[in-house]
Each structure stands twice: as C-alpha cells, then as structure tokens.
Enzyme design. Structure first.
Site, PDB file in Angstrom:
ATOM      1  CB  SER A  65       9.910   9.832  -5.312  1.00 52.98           C
ATOM      2  OG  SER A  65       9.872   8.326  -5.193  1.00 52.98           O
TER       3      SER A  65
HETATM    4  N1  SAM Z   1       8.177   5.791  -8.888  1.00 51.79           N
HETATM    5  C1  SAM Z   1       7.057   5.792  -8.163  1.00 51.79           C
HETATM    6  C2  SAM Z   1       6.345   7.085  -8.537  1.00 51.79           C
HETATM    7  O1  SAM Z   1       6.788   7.782  -9.315  1.00 51.79           O
HETATM    8  O2  SAM Z   1       5.078   7.230  -8.002  1.00 51.79           O
HETATM    9  C3  SAM Z   1       7.361   6.025  -6.849  1.00 51.79           C
HETATM   10  C4  SAM Z   1       7.634   4.404  -6.175  1.00 51.79           C
HETATM   11  S1  SAM Z   1       7.492   4.237  -4.472  1.00 51.79           S
HETATM   12  C5  SAM Z   1       8.542   5.225  -3.574  1.00 51.79           C
HETATM   13  C6  SAM Z   1       7.852   2.594  -4.455  1.00 51.79           C
HETATM   14  C7  SAM Z   1       7.002   1.401  -5.087  1.00 51.79           C
HETATM   15  O3  SAM Z   1       7.811   0.114  -5.357  1.00 51.79           O
HETATM   16  C8  SAM Z   1       5.832   1.137  -4.384  1.00 51.79           C
HETATM   17  O4  SAM Z   1       4.643   1.487  -5.110  1.00 51.79           O
HETATM   18  C9  SAM Z   1       5.928  -0.149  -4.072  1.00 51.79           C
HETATM   19  O5  SAM Z   1       4.860  -0.913  -3.999  1.00 51.79           O
HETATM   20  C10 SAM Z   1       6.898  -0.676  -5.101  1.00 51.79           C
HETATM   21  N2  SAM Z   1       7.600  -2.063  -4.809  1.00 51.79           N
HETATM   22  C11 SAM Z   1       8.281  -2.462  -3.740  1.00 51.79           C
HETATM   23  N3  SAM Z   1       8.736  -3.708  -3.999  1.00 51.79           N
HETATM   24  C12 SAM Z   1       8.400  -4.055  -5.255  1.00 51.79           C
HETATM   25  C13 SAM Z   1       8.943  -5.138  -6.113  1.00 51.79           C
HETATM   26  N4  SAM Z   1       9.687  -6.115  -5.812  1.00 51.79           N
HETATM   27  N5  SAM Z   1       8.770  -4.838  -7.656  1.00 51.79           N
HETATM   28  C14 SAM Z   1       7.744  -3.916  -8.003  1.00 51.79           C
HETATM   29  N6  SAM Z   1       7.393  -2.865  -7.275  1.00 51.79           N
HETATM   30  C15 SAM Z   1       7.627  -2.824  -5.873  1.00 51.79           C
END
Ligand code: SAM
Length: 225
Positions: A65
């Site tokens: 993000s």
């Molecule tokens: N917090 C992260 C960082 O500091 O880099 C950024 C997160 S990114 C915007 C969103 C993440 O959510 C992705 O890596 C995606 O694979 C994960 N994601 C999507 N659905 C998910 C789920 N049901 N459980 C866990 N992770 C999930």
C-alpha cells in the site's frame, strides 16, 4: 552518501510531507514509520521508488500500500504497546512491521496472507529487518480471522471487503478497534469500527481503492480494479 543514508533522508522527507498534509498526526505513528525501512519490503527493482507515496507491485497482482494509506490506517487503528493485533492481507509485511514497532516488546502481530509465495516474501522481509520476533505470518483465508490467538485488541484488513466479516467481529475484544476498507471491488470506504458494550460503532473515514479480499467472507474471486 551511503545508500542507507540516502534512504533515511528520503524517508524523513516523505514523513515530513505526510505530517504537513495532516495525514500523520501522532508521535508514535510518526516514530514507527520513521524506523521501518520501506525499501526492505519492496521488490529489488523498485527500491529506488520506496519513498514515492504510491502503492508498488509485489507480484501476483498484489501491491504494497501507499505510505499515506499505511499512515491513515495506522492512525485510525491506534496500536499501542502490548496489543495483540490481527492483520488480514500480509502482502510485503510492511504494515505488520509498522504495527510491530508500536506494540513491542510485549505485544504481538498475527498476519494472514492467502498467497503462499507472498507470505514467504513477507517472512523473509520481516526476518531481515528483525521484526519476525513480534510478527507471526500465517498462510490462509484471513476473512475467517485466526481464532487460535483471538480475541484481539486491534484488527486491520488491508484488502477490500464486501462487508465487515462476521468472524473478525467475534474475534475482536470488547473495547477493541478494527480498520478495514468496505465496498465493491473498485471503490471502498475506510471504516473504523469499535466494539463497545457488545455493539459495533462504525465510522466512515476516507474513500480508498484496495485489491480484493478473496475468501469465504470476502469476494468469491479475484477482481482487480
Ligand atoms: N498490508 C500489505 C503490505 O503492507 O504490503 C499490503 C496488502 S495488499 C494491498 C492485500 C493483500 O491481501 C494481498 O497480498 C492479497 O494476496 C491479500 N489477500 C487477499 N485476500 C485475502 C484473504 N482472504 N486472506 C488473506 N490475505 C488476503
């Protein structure tokens, strides 16, 4: 200048900008973002862009993000020393590291990632920077939460949810806070949720765009905006 020094100066400039814009407000969040080296959480080819205020690709259609969004969410979450925190959507591990700075040494962060390769990427980033002591990376569908370590003082979801996932509500402590983007796959509102007297108090913060939370209590398939 050595590259560590270059990154430190860029980090300081970015954070001063976020303070000037009124996005970063509180000393503990400013200090935490000042300490965590974002360049260690991006892909090697994007290191030079680590302090641009923008999301960056981390592979598998996912992103780390933008710093202003990490700042806003952390300000809204208000992590404090000793807190037990659940993060859904580990990605690069950067947001988990910022929270770890604020809850250590007594607190702990459990962070869940659905893409195993990204969980491993985050784990190696957290280990290299020393945050692995305070952060446990789990692989799975975080829309169901992580019951084993519940209840949590704080819960943060860093992917777009269609609604507030019910298991996360039950895994939040009385008096706890949860921050998450809720909306459709293309546009969401950042919601700040408090559990008080057994009731949820929900406040709308800013509009935002996140990648989808995919899972049992999320979207049923990847929808990339
Ligand atoms: N917090 C992260 C960082 O500091 O880099 C950024 C997160 S990114 C915007 C969103 C993440 O959510 C992705 O890596 C995606 O694979 C994960 N994601 C999507 N659905 C998910 C789920 N049901 N459980 C866990 N992770 C999930």
């Amino acid at each position: 200048m050595k590259s560590d020094e270059v990154f430190r100066v860029r980090r300081e400039e970015l954070i001063e900008g976020l303070v000037r814009e009124g996005i970063l407000k509180s000393r503990p969040v400013i200090d935490a973002m000042m300490r965590v080296p974002r360049e260690e959480f991006v892909l090697a080819k994007y290191k030079d862009l680590a302090y641009a205020d923008t999301p960056l690709p981390i592979g598998f259609g996912q992103t780390i993000s933008a710093p202003h969004m990490v700042a806003m969410m952390t300000e809204a979450l208000r992590p404090s020393r000793g807190d037990k925190v659940l993060e859904v959507g580990t990605g690069s591990g950067y947001q988990a590291a910022v929270i770890a700075e604020m809850i250590k040494p007594e607190g702990h962060v459990w962070t869940i990632e659905i893409i195993p390769e990204l969980a491993r990427f985050a784990e190696s980033n957290l280990k290299r920077t020393g945050y692995d002591t305070y952060v446990t990376v789990l692989i799975g569908d975080g829309s169901k939460g992580y019951e084993d370590a519940s209840p949590y003082d704080k819960i943060i979801v860093t992917a777009a949810a269609p609604s507030i996932p019910e298991p996360l509500v039950s895994q939040l402590k009385e008096g706890g806070r949860m921050v998450l983007p809720v909306g459709d796959a293309y546009l969401q509102i950042l919601k700040v949720v408090e559990k008080r007297g057994g009731f949820l108090h929900v406040e709308d913060s800013v509009p935002c765009v996140f990648v989808s939370l995919v899972g049992e209590y999320g979207f049923k398939r990847w929808e990339v905006s």
